[in-house]
Design an enzyme around this catalytic site. Structure first.
Site, PDB file in Angstrom:
ATOM      1  N   SER A 108     -54.831  25.284  44.572  1.00  0.00           N
ATOM      2  CA  SER A 108     -53.891  24.450  44.128  1.00  0.00           C
ATOM      3  C   SER A 108     -54.307  23.310  43.397  1.00  0.00           C
ATOM      4  O   SER A 108     -55.455  22.772  43.689  1.00  0.00           O
ATOM      5  CB  SER A 108     -52.969  23.804  45.491  1.00  0.00           C
ATOM      6  OG  SER A 108     -52.403  25.131  45.973  1.00  0.00           O
TER       7      SER A 108
ATOM      8  N   ASN B 250      -9.750  23.185  10.058  1.00  0.00           N
ATOM      9  CA  ASN B 250      -9.571  22.134   9.008  1.00  0.00           C
ATOM     10  C   ASN B 250     -10.269  20.943   9.744  1.00  0.00           C
ATOM     11  O   ASN B 250     -10.782  19.699   9.132  1.00  0.00           O
ATOM     12  CB  ASN B 250      -8.292  21.725   8.406  1.00  0.00           C
ATOM     13  CG  ASN B 250      -7.873  23.002   7.646  1.00  0.00           C
ATOM     14  OD1 ASN B 250      -8.651  23.357   6.841  1.00  0.00           O
ATOM     15  ND2 ASN B 250      -6.721  23.330   7.825  1.00  0.00           N
TER      16      ASN B 250
ATOM     17  N   GLN C 197     -19.692  27.854  -7.498  1.00  0.00           N
ATOM     18  CA  GLN C 197     -18.534  27.097  -8.249  1.00  0.00           C
ATOM     19  C   GLN C 197     -18.918  25.539  -8.467  1.00  0.00           C
ATOM     20  O   GLN C 197     -19.180  24.656  -7.626  1.00  0.00           O
ATOM     21  CB  GLN C 197     -17.356  26.973  -7.116  1.00  0.00           C
ATOM     22  CG  GLN C 197     -16.348  26.467  -8.088  1.00  0.00           C
ATOM     23  CD  GLN C 197     -14.855  26.136  -7.003  1.00  0.00           C
ATOM     24  OE1 GLN C 197     -15.108  26.120  -5.714  1.00  0.00           O
ATOM     25  NE2 GLN C 197     -13.799  26.057  -7.551  1.00  0.00           N
TER      26      GLN C 197
ATOM     27  N   HIS D 198     -45.397  27.440  41.624  1.00  0.00           N
ATOM     28  CA  HIS D 198     -44.816  26.234  41.845  1.00  0.00           C
ATOM     29  C   HIS D 198     -45.231  25.218  41.213  1.00  0.00           C
ATOM     30  O   HIS D 198     -46.792  25.078  40.930  1.00  0.00           O
ATOM     31  CB  HIS D 198     -45.276  25.782  43.212  1.00  0.00           C
ATOM     32  CG  HIS D 198     -45.253  26.837  44.411  1.00  0.00           C
ATOM     33  ND1 HIS D 198     -44.071  27.539  44.998  1.00  0.00           N
ATOM     34  CD2 HIS D 198     -46.460  27.592  44.678  1.00  0.00           C
ATOM     35  CE1 HIS D 198     -44.796  28.272  45.823  1.00  0.00           C
ATOM     36  NE2 HIS D 198     -45.937  28.474  45.749  1.00  0.00           N
TER      37      HIS D 198
HETATM   38  C1  UD1 Z   1      -5.384  27.651   1.788  1.00  0.00           C
HETATM   39  C2  UD1 Z   1      -4.300  28.273   0.903  1.00  0.00           C
HETATM   40  C3  UD1 Z   1      -2.930  28.220   1.951  1.00  0.00           C
HETATM   41  C4  UD1 Z   1      -3.337  29.117   3.429  1.00  0.00           C
HETATM   42  C5  UD1 Z   1      -4.465  28.312   4.066  1.00  0.00           C
HETATM   43  C6  UD1 Z   1      -4.888  29.199   5.042  1.00  0.00           C
HETATM   44  C7  UD1 Z   1      -4.726  27.765  -1.216  1.00  0.00           C
HETATM   45  C8  UD1 Z   1      -4.205  26.877  -2.555  1.00  0.00           C
HETATM   46  N1  UD1 Z   1      -3.969  27.553  -0.253  1.00  0.00           N
HETATM   47  O1  UD1 Z   1      -5.034  26.258   2.071  1.00  0.00           O
HETATM   48  O2  UD1 Z   1      -1.888  29.252   1.356  1.00  0.00           O
HETATM   49  O3  UD1 Z   1      -2.232  28.945   4.066  1.00  0.00           O
HETATM   50  O4  UD1 Z   1      -5.603  28.298   3.183  1.00  0.00           O
HETATM   51  O5  UD1 Z   1      -6.164  28.350   5.633  1.00  0.00           O
HETATM   52  O6  UD1 Z   1      -5.566  28.563  -1.403  1.00  0.00           O
HETATM   53  N2  UD1 Z   1     -12.425  26.553  -1.597  1.00  0.00           N
HETATM   54  C9  UD1 Z   1     -13.522  26.637  -2.529  1.00  0.00           C
HETATM   55  N3  UD1 Z   1     -13.206  26.076  -3.772  1.00  0.00           N
HETATM   56  C10 UD1 Z   1     -12.399  25.317  -4.266  1.00  0.00           C
HETATM   57  C11 UD1 Z   1     -11.072  24.829  -2.903  1.00  0.00           C
HETATM   58  C12 UD1 Z   1     -11.349  25.796  -1.865  1.00  0.00           C
HETATM   59  O7  UD1 Z   1     -14.451  27.653  -2.610  1.00  0.00           O
HETATM   60  O8  UD1 Z   1     -12.496  24.547  -5.014  1.00  0.00           O
HETATM   61  C13 UD1 Z   1     -12.582  27.269  -0.371  1.00  0.00           C
HETATM   62  C14 UD1 Z   1     -12.566  26.267   0.810  1.00  0.00           C
HETATM   63  O9  UD1 Z   1     -13.942  26.043   1.175  1.00  0.00           O
HETATM   64  C15 UD1 Z   1     -12.016  27.270   1.864  1.00  0.00           C
HETATM   65  C16 UD1 Z   1     -10.999  28.112   1.053  1.00  0.00           C
HETATM   66  O10 UD1 Z   1     -11.505  27.964  -0.348  1.00  0.00           O
HETATM   67  O11 UD1 Z   1     -13.066  28.290   2.702  1.00  0.00           O
HETATM   68  C17 UD1 Z   1      -9.508  27.551   1.321  1.00  0.00           C
HETATM   69  O12 UD1 Z   1      -9.354  26.168   0.860  1.00  0.00           O
HETATM   70  P1  UD1 Z   1      -8.922  25.029   1.843  1.00  0.00           P
HETATM   71  O13 UD1 Z   1      -9.001  23.782   1.034  1.00  0.00           O
HETATM   72  O14 UD1 Z   1      -9.397  25.171   3.017  1.00  0.00           O
HETATM   73  O15 UD1 Z   1      -7.285  25.537   1.549  1.00  0.00           O
HETATM   74  P2  UD1 Z   1      -6.041  25.139   2.632  1.00  0.00           P
HETATM   75  O16 UD1 Z   1      -5.643  23.863   2.105  1.00  0.00           O
HETATM   76  O17 UD1 Z   1      -6.555  25.295   3.739  1.00  0.00           O
HETATM   77 CA    CA Z   2      -8.280  25.780   5.047  1.00  0.00          CA
END
Ligand code: UD1
Ligand code: CA
Length: 447
Positions: free
Chosen positions: A404, A227, A75, A362
């Site tokens: 030894s 997180n 991505q 030892h």
């Molecule tokens: C997300 C969910 C939330 C859920 C929570 C559970 C969304 C919008 N929200 O929030 O509903 O309760 O997980 O933990 O999805 N990632 C990417 N590319 C990006 C953004 C994120 O690959 O552009 C990946 C992150 O690395 C992660 C996952 O997506 O592994 C979730 O992203 P994160 O930012 O942790 O979402 P939360 O705010 O925790």
């Molecule tokens: Ca998360």
């Protein structure tokens, strides 16, 4: 139904306050992303794609954490979870359904993933979300249910109204999607006011078709995510407890599970006993009826049946059946201790083979040495293997007796059945059956 898995692992993870990307932080010896990949595999999903940012795609740590046949997509800009999933589209094209998982919810088990897949298939759903009831829902997306108990919408904390915010039913961000339907659905999701495009918004579209479902986990650990570092430590302790309980169920005794740290990807045979304060790291294979610990560390090593490792460290080495390794000894760098050999206390064995029945009892150092069968190495013996520039080998043949405090100046060979006197400094090869002593050591065999 053919199913592919996608792990979204391109996020920044800023709340970890770390230079290491969040998905590469380790729990029980394996990076977070590796845990999720293993859970998908254990749920029976063979084809798995991991979405990462471009700077992570080439990282050795990432590839070390993945399993064979796992593919990686990039991505390029972190525009949100919906955009992240789009990056995986071509890699999962053949599947009827896809299971999508975040990299930071690693307590979701393979059996609950199977339940999600089964519910999805049986109800012919477009989306099936895994929900979890958690005590503290701060920061998590909340699932709004319709009157039939199916998800109507998933709203992030900043979007939810005060009534929905009271709900403890949260989105784990693990989903199963219909793979024909999901891509158009993603295209119609509008960016949130943060500018990110949120994947869970597709639930509203599935709900409009009355094809939105949920599985709610009855395990109160399912919804614990990572997180920040406090949550990392909390999840680590749950993972460790589960690992230890699995080994106990398989017949391994733990003196004190709370102070015993066993990584994932470790095998332990039955009736092995593990003492308190022991660490067994990924890639280790421990046999049956082994005694390990207390206060022992085993890293990427193989330990044979009936061995005893008592307060030592063993790394990247092979310990044969019935071998004893005593307290404060260090066995490392490709050492092999053959069946029935013995390493006592305060010894170091580096890149050396100790033959069957031989003893280094030892405070000795054996480096780059090949020791035959039934050799006795006296206390305080040193293979002087380093001349300041290079390392040199030592060979001690079968049944030799090293007095030894002998200094063996490598490269050197001590012949079969030869003997060295206590305190001798041996600079040249000793013939089989000869006895040498002194500084420098000379033959003292009567002619
Ligand atoms: C997300 C969910 C939330 C859920 C929570 C559970 C969304 C919008 N929200 O929030 O509903 O309760 O997980 O933990 O999805 N990632 C990417 N590319 C990006 C953004 C994120 O690959 O552009 C990946 C992150 O690395 C992660 C996952 O997506 O592994 C979730 O992203 P994160 O930012 O942790 O979402 P939360 O705010 O925790
Ligand atoms: Ca998360």
């Amino acid at each position: 139904m053919t199913i592919a898995g996608v792990v979204l692992a391109a996020g920044k993870g800023t709340r970890m306050r770390s230079n290491i990307p969040k998905q590469l932080h380790k729990v029980a010896g394996v990076a977070l992303v590796g845990h999720v990949v293993r859970t998908l595999r254990d749920a029976g999903i063979d084809e798995i794609n991991v979405v990462v940012s471009s700077d992570l795609a080439e990282s050795e740590e990432l590839h070390a954490a993945l399993l064979p046949r796992v593919t990686v997509s990039i991505q390029s800009e972190q525009l949100g979870t919906s955009d992240a999933l789009k990056s995986a589209r071509s890699s999962v094209a053949g599947a009827e359904s896809i299971v999508v998982a975040p990299a930071d919810m690693i307590l979701v088990t393979s059996s609950i993933v199977r339940q999600v897949i089964d519910t999805h298939a049986e109800s012919d759903a477009l989306t099936t979300v895994l929900g979890a009831v958690v005590e503290d829902a701060t920061g998590l997306g909340r699932v709004e249910l319709d009157t039939a108990g199916h998800p109507k919408a998933i709203l992030e904390e900043h979007e939810a109204d005060s009534e929905l915010l009271q709900s403890h039913l949260t989105n784990t961000a693990w989903y199963c999607f219909n793979n024909k339907w999901i891509w158009d659905a993603l295209d119609s999701v509008q960016a949130a006011d943060t500018g990110e495009v949120y994947l869970p918004r597709v639930v509203e579209q599935a709900s409009a078709h009355e094809r939105s479902r949920i599985v709610i986990s009855d395990d109160n650990e399912t919804g614990l995510g990572i997180n920040d570092r406090v949550q990392l430590a909390r999840v680590e302790s749950v993972v460790r407890r589960r690992i230890n309980e699995t080994h106990m169920a398989n017949g391994v005794t733990f003196q004190d599970p709370g102070t015993t740290y066993v990584d994932i990807d470790v095998e332990i045979g039955s009736d092995t006993t593990i003492g308190a304060g022991t660490h067994i790291r990924s890639g280790s294979r421990i046999g049956a009826n082994v005694s390990i610990g207390p206060n022992t560390q085993i890293t990427s090593s193989k330990i044979g049946d009936e061995a005893v490792i008592d307060g030592a460290r063993v790394a990247n080495s092979i310990v044969g059946a019935g071998v004893f390794v005593g307290s404060n000894s260090l066995v490392r760098a490709g050492a092999e201790l053959m069946v029935g050999s013995r390493v006592g206390n305060l010894a170091e064995i580096k890149n050396s083979v100790i033959g069957p029945g031989s003893r280094v009892s030892h405070f000795s150092y054996m480096g780059d040495a090949t020791i035959g069968a039934n050799v006795n190495v006296g206390a305080g013996t040193v293979t002087c293997n380093y001349d300041g520039k290079e390392k040199h080998p030592t060979v001690i043949e079968d049944e030799a007796l090293i007095g030894s405090s002998t200094m063996l100046i490598a490269p050197i060979t001590i012949g079969k059945g030869a003997r060295t006197g206590a305190g001798s400094v041996v600079r040249s090869n000793v013939a089989a059956g000869d006895t040498v002593a002194g500084v420098p050591a000379k033959s003292i065999r009567s002619k």
